[in-house]
Scaffold this motif. Structure first.
Motif, PDB file in Angstrom:
ATOM      1  N   ARG A   1       0.840  -1.192   0.000  1.00 15.25           N
ATOM      2  CA  ARG A   1       0.000   0.000   0.000  1.00 15.25           C
ATOM      3  C   ARG A   1       0.874   1.239   0.000  1.00 15.25           C
ATOM      4  O   ARG A   1       2.055   1.188   0.268  1.00 15.25           O
ATOM      5  CB  ARG A   1      -0.898  -0.010   1.236  1.00 15.25           C
ATOM      6  N   VAL A   2       0.229   2.360  -0.275  1.00 10.59           N
ATOM      7  CA  VAL A   2       0.960   3.610  -0.348  1.00 10.59           C
ATOM      8  C   VAL A   2       0.574   4.491   0.841  1.00 10.59           C
ATOM      9  O   VAL A   2      -0.536   4.383   1.363  1.00 10.59           O
ATOM     10  CB  VAL A   2       0.678   4.298  -1.704  1.00 10.59           C
ATOM     11  N   GLU A   3       1.527   5.336   1.238  1.00 10.18           N
ATOM     12  CA  GLU A   3       1.271   6.201   2.386  1.00 10.18           C
ATOM     13  C   GLU A   3       0.185   7.241   2.064  1.00 10.18           C
ATOM     14  O   GLU A   3      -0.766   7.406   2.800  1.00 10.18           O
ATOM     15  CB  GLU A   3       2.595   6.898   2.737  1.00 10.18           C
ATOM     16  N   TRP A   4       0.365   7.938   0.938  1.00 12.51           N
ATOM     17  CA  TRP A   4      -0.594   8.966   0.515  1.00 12.51           C
ATOM     18  C   TRP A   4      -1.007   8.699  -0.919  1.00 12.51           C
ATOM     19  O   TRP A   4      -0.163   8.439  -1.769  1.00 12.51           O
ATOM     20  CB  TRP A   4       0.040  10.360   0.576  1.00 12.51           C
ATOM     21  N   PHE A   5      -2.320   8.814  -1.191  1.00 15.02           N
ATOM     22  CA  PHE A   5      -2.809   8.591  -2.547  1.00 15.02           C
ATOM     23  C   PHE A   5      -3.745   9.741  -2.934  1.00 15.02           C
ATOM     24  O   PHE A   5      -4.744   9.984  -2.258  1.00 15.02           O
ATOM     25  CB  PHE A   5      -3.560   7.252  -2.621  1.00 15.02           C
ATOM     26  N   LEU A   6      -3.389  10.452  -3.990  1.00 13.68           N
ATOM     27  CA  LEU A   6      -4.209  11.584  -4.448  1.00 13.68           C
ATOM     28  C   LEU A   6      -4.871  11.216  -5.771  1.00 13.68           C
ATOM     29  O   LEU A   6      -4.254  10.594  -6.628  1.00 13.68           O
ATOM     30  CB  LEU A   6      -3.336  12.834  -4.647  1.00 13.68           C
TER      31      LEU A   6
END
Ligand code: EPU
Length: 309
Positions: free
Chosen positions: A6-11
């Motif tokens: 998973r990714v820390e931040w997703f925009l």
């Protein structure tokens, strides 16, 4: 490939302008955002990926060119920013698609939907990229393609976000894209104008079917993979053998680590047979690369992108 964490931040921007804001917001905070298209040619490490990923999945918009209204703007797209927008006010799309066989796609347009839309409008040429998954932005960034054509063959203009965070419109002559290389550096694709050759829909459809039939026969298209793992080497050096053929000649088809396996159908694909982890896939790729180098002296270059840390 269906591996990775998973990714820390997703925009998830929904327009080119929001994409630009997202990129700039990251850069202002000293972060270099990673851009995720359809993820079709990408292997993401297991665990948590630090930093920011900007996904283009909500920028899936494709539309016809809006002609300039008399006395407003210019017909030159480079000087007519509203041509990049889906709903410019007071404008009407031309009645006959054949009069202007071009389309504007935002970065998140899926390549399959682009190919289908072109077919339905009787716009020929782009059917050569049928069967390629992913998004237009990623496809432009890597110049996706194969024997039947490349994405940049159909690009008139690309709108990128440049190093200063501004929109910049670039022609193929300015960019000079190469084999599996859109040559855009750290610029981020926001949208592109594509041009086509008007052609009978039935003919386009027939060509699509032929290409898909050929592809299905030699590539594991319905399995989980990240497409071709390696770029083809310089064919003069390899005696005309592409990467898949080299892996095949080295006897590596079927080689596996965990559930990651070199496809028995095509040597340049690693498939996930079910529960592969990114670690397995990455280790297998390195094993194949090392073995090919040892047996043939050819150092294969990766085509897939890896996000490791
Ligand atoms: N071959 C073998 N063994 C194999 C694989 C291929 O002997 O395991 C032989 C084939 O029989 C053929 C030759 O090698 O004679 C070329 O193979 P193929 O036609 O499959 O083309 P390719 O060069 O391996 C390229 C692109 C593909 C694209 C196809 C079709 C690269 C690295 N690969 O493959 O792109 O789909 O042409 O257009 O440029 C991708 O970029 O992800 C990708 C899959």
């Amino acid at each position: 490939m269906r591996v990775g964490g998973r990714v820390e931040w997703f925009l998830e921007p929904t327009t080119p302008e929001e994409l630009r804001s997202a990129v700039n917001a990251c850069r202002e905070r000293g972060l270099a955002p990673r851009i995720l298209g359809g993820g079709a040619n990408l292997i993401i490490a297991d665990g948590i990926l630090p930093g920011v990923v900007i996904g283009t999945g909500r920028m899936n918009r494709l539309f016809r060119i809006w002609p300039a209204v008399d006395g407003e703007g210019s017909s030159d797209q480079e000087q007519d920013p509203s041509a990049w927008s889906a709903e410019p006010s007071g404008r009407v799309a031309p009645a006959d698609p054949a009069l202007d066989p071009r389309l504007v796609g935002w970065a998140g347009t899926t390549l399959p939907s682009l190919v289908r839309a072109a077919r339905d409008l009787g716009y020929g040429g782009i059917e050569g990229v049928v069967g390629i998954p992913g998004h237009l932005g990623g496809g432009v960034a890597m110049n996706a393609g194969g024997h039947w054509g490349e994405l940049w063959d159909h690009i008139e203009l690309v709108r990128v976000i440049d190093e200063e965070g501004e929109f910049l419109d670039l022609t193929p002559e300015q960019v000079q894209p190469g084999y599996r290389n859109g040559n855009l550096g750290t610029r981020v694709v926001a949208a592109a104008i594509l041009h086509f050759e008007p052609a009978p829909k039935a003919l386009i459809e027939q060509r699509m079917r032929e290409i898909l039939r050929e592809k299905n026969a030699v590539q594991p298209v319905s399995e989980r993979s990240a497409g071709c793992v390696f770029k083809n080497p310089d064919l003069e050096v390899s005696g005309g053998r592409g990467a898949g053929r080299l892996v095949d000649d080295c006897g590596l088809k079927g080689r596996s680590i965990g559930d990651a396996m070199v496809s028995p159908l095509h040597g340049n694909f690693v498939v996930n047979r079910g529960a592969a982890r990114a670690t397995d896939v990455l280790a297998l790729i390195e094993e194949v690369r090392a073995e090919v180098a040892q047996q043939t002296g050819i150092e294969l270059e990766l085509e897939v992108k890896r996000w490791l840390d």
